[in-house]
Design a protein around this motif. Structure first.
Motif, short mmCIF file in Angstrom:
data_model
loop_
_atom_site.label_atom_id
_atom_site.label_comp_id
_atom_site.label_asym_id
_atom_site.label_seq_id
_atom_site.Cartn_x
_atom_site.Cartn_y
_atom_site.Cartn_z
N MET A 1 7.54 -9.81 -5.12
CA MET A 1 7.45 -10.80 -4.06
C MET A 1 8.52 -10.55 -2.99
SD MET A 1 6.77 -14.17 -6.41
CE MET A 1 7.09 -15.31 -5.06
N PHE A 2 9.74 -10.22 -3.44
CA PHE A 2 10.82 -9.96 -2.49
C PHE A 2 10.52 -8.73 -1.65
CE2 PHE A 2 15.16 -8.80 -1.22
CZ PHE A 2 15.66 -10.03 -0.83
N TRP A 3 10.02 -7.68 -2.30
CA TRP A 3 9.64 -6.46 -1.57
C TRP A 3 8.59 -6.77 -0.51
CZ3 TRP A 3 11.05 -1.18 -2.27
CH2 TRP A 3 10.25 -0.27 -1.57
N ASN A 4 7.55 -7.51 -0.90
CA ASN A 4 6.48 -7.84 0.04
C ASN A 4 6.99 -8.68 1.20
OD1 ASN A 4 4.66 -6.48 -1.57
ND2 ASN A 4 3.91 -8.31 -2.61
N THR B 1 17.80 -0.30 -7.69
CA THR B 1 18.36 -0.96 -6.51
C THR B 1 17.65 -2.27 -6.22
OG1 THR B 1 18.91 1.20 -5.55
CG2 THR B 1 18.92 -0.70 -4.08
N VAL B 2 16.33 -2.26 -6.29
CA VAL B 2 15.57 -3.49 -6.04
C VAL B 2 15.91 -4.55 -7.08
CG1 VAL B 2 13.27 -4.49 -5.86
CG2 VAL B 2 13.70 -2.20 -4.94
N SER B 3 16.05 -4.13 -8.32
CA SER B 3 16.42 -5.07 -9.37
C SER B 3 17.78 -5.70 -9.08
CB SER B 3 16.45 -4.36 -10.73
OG SER B 3 16.85 -5.24 -11.75
N HIS C 1 0.82 -1.22 0.00
CA HIS C 1 0.00 0.00 0.00
C HIS C 1 0.85 1.26 0.00
CE1 HIS C 1 0.91 -0.31 4.32
NE2 HIS C 1 0.63 0.98 4.39
N ASP C 2 2.08 1.21 0.58
CA ASP C 2 2.91 2.41 0.63
C ASP C 2 4.12 2.29 -0.29
OD1 ASP C 2 4.22 0.40 1.98
OD2 ASP C 2 4.83 1.67 3.68
N GLN C 3 4.06 1.41 -1.25
CA GLN C 3 5.17 1.18 -2.17
C GLN C 3 5.38 2.40 -3.05
OE1 GLN C 3 5.17 -2.79 -3.93
NE2 GLN C 3 5.72 -1.89 -5.89
N PRO C 4 6.62 2.93 -3.14
CA PRO C 4 6.83 4.20 -3.84
C PRO C 4 6.91 4.09 -5.36
CG PRO C 4 8.89 3.41 -2.93
CD PRO C 4 7.83 2.46 -2.45
N PHE C 5 7.02 2.88 -5.90
CA PHE C 5 7.13 2.72 -7.36
C PHE C 5 6.74 1.29 -7.72
CE2 PHE C 5 11.36 2.77 -5.31
CZ PHE C 5 11.62 1.40 -5.29
#
Length: 269
Positions: free
Chosen positions: A97-100, A120-122, A66-70
């Protein structure tokens, strides 16, 4: 150089996120507290049917937080690691999935908002996948001791145990070394024989920009819960520390090093 700097930052974020998951992970509620409305709905206790017993994770969640910036990629990469009982390989989590998973276990991207970007996430996902591939290659080196009985080991299941120090990790802390920031146990199927491997993940503190070396070290070895594992660990001890003597005692394949198996017979303690 910009790509390399981005990868170094991603590695630091990966370690930071894994540490957060280890230090902030809350225990699932007991039966006595299940009625509490504050209990997260994704806790396996509340949806046991959705829990994958092979990796102890809920069903894949590809929904944005819900608060994911991108927005994040939901594509998944297939690993080189064969999955027991199938003709397929394990599939890595997507960026989403990793973010969650990280946010569910306590990681807060707002603590370092400037460092958290889609790139960065990638890169974190690439590092996560790379570390798993590196760990599997190391396991395959251990498994070469048993090539005659099994030439196609497979991964049956795995579980994260960040709060449970392995005996070796605990001993290292007694000597003044840092504890690992994460631990996994992988259960390998050696053509019908179940073999448990312990993987301790260490932050080496190495400056990748200066040295070019990996700042994550994985200590991979079979757990000492069978005579075969004890024998393998003994062989590797001799091969790493007394190779001349070891050559007279037994034949040996490539020696597990704890790092890139392409290092071959270079030793590492």
């Amino acid at each position: 150089k910009q790509w390399y700097q981005r990868r170094v930052r991603a590695t630091a974020q990966y370690i930071s996120a894994q540490k957060a998951m280890s230090s902030m992970m809350s225990e699932c509620p007991s039966a006595a507290s299940e009625a509490s409305p504050s209990v997260p709905s994704e806790c396996p206790m509340h949806n046991a049917a959705a829990l994958d017993t092979d990796n102890m994770m809920p069903a894949p969640n590809q929904r944005p937080a819900h608060d994911q910036p991108f927005p994040l990629n939901t594509g998944r990469e297939t690993s080189s690691i064969p999955r027991t009982g199938t003709d397929k390989n394990w599939v890595y989590p997507s960026e989403q999935m990793f973010w969650n998973a990280m946010t569910r276990k306590g990681w807060d991207w707002r603590e370092e908002p400037e460092e958290v970007t889609p790139d960065t996430v990638s890169e974190i996902i690439k590092i996560h996948n790379f570390n798993n591939e590196k760990a599997w290659r190391e396991i395959l080196l251990w498994e070469t001791f048993h090539n005659e009985e099994c030439q196609n080991p497979q991964l049956t299941k795995f579980a994260g145990k960040p709060k449970q120090l392995s005996p070796r990790a605990r001993f290292r802390t007694w000597l003044g070394y840092d504890a690992p920031f994460d631990r996994h146990d992988w259960l390998v199927d050696r053509c019908g024989t179940k073999v448990r491997y312990i993987l301790d993940y260490y932050d080496t503190g190495i400056d990748q920009l200066e040295t070019g070396e990996d700042s994550v070290e994985i200590d991979v070895r079979p757990a000492l819960d069978s005579f075969s594992a004890c024998l393998d660990r003994t062989k590797v001890f001799f091969l790493r520390n007394m190779p001349t003597i070891a050559t007279f005692l037994f034949e040996y394949p490539m020696v597990p090093t704890g790092n890139d198996p392409e290092l071959g017979h270079q030793t590492e303690t």
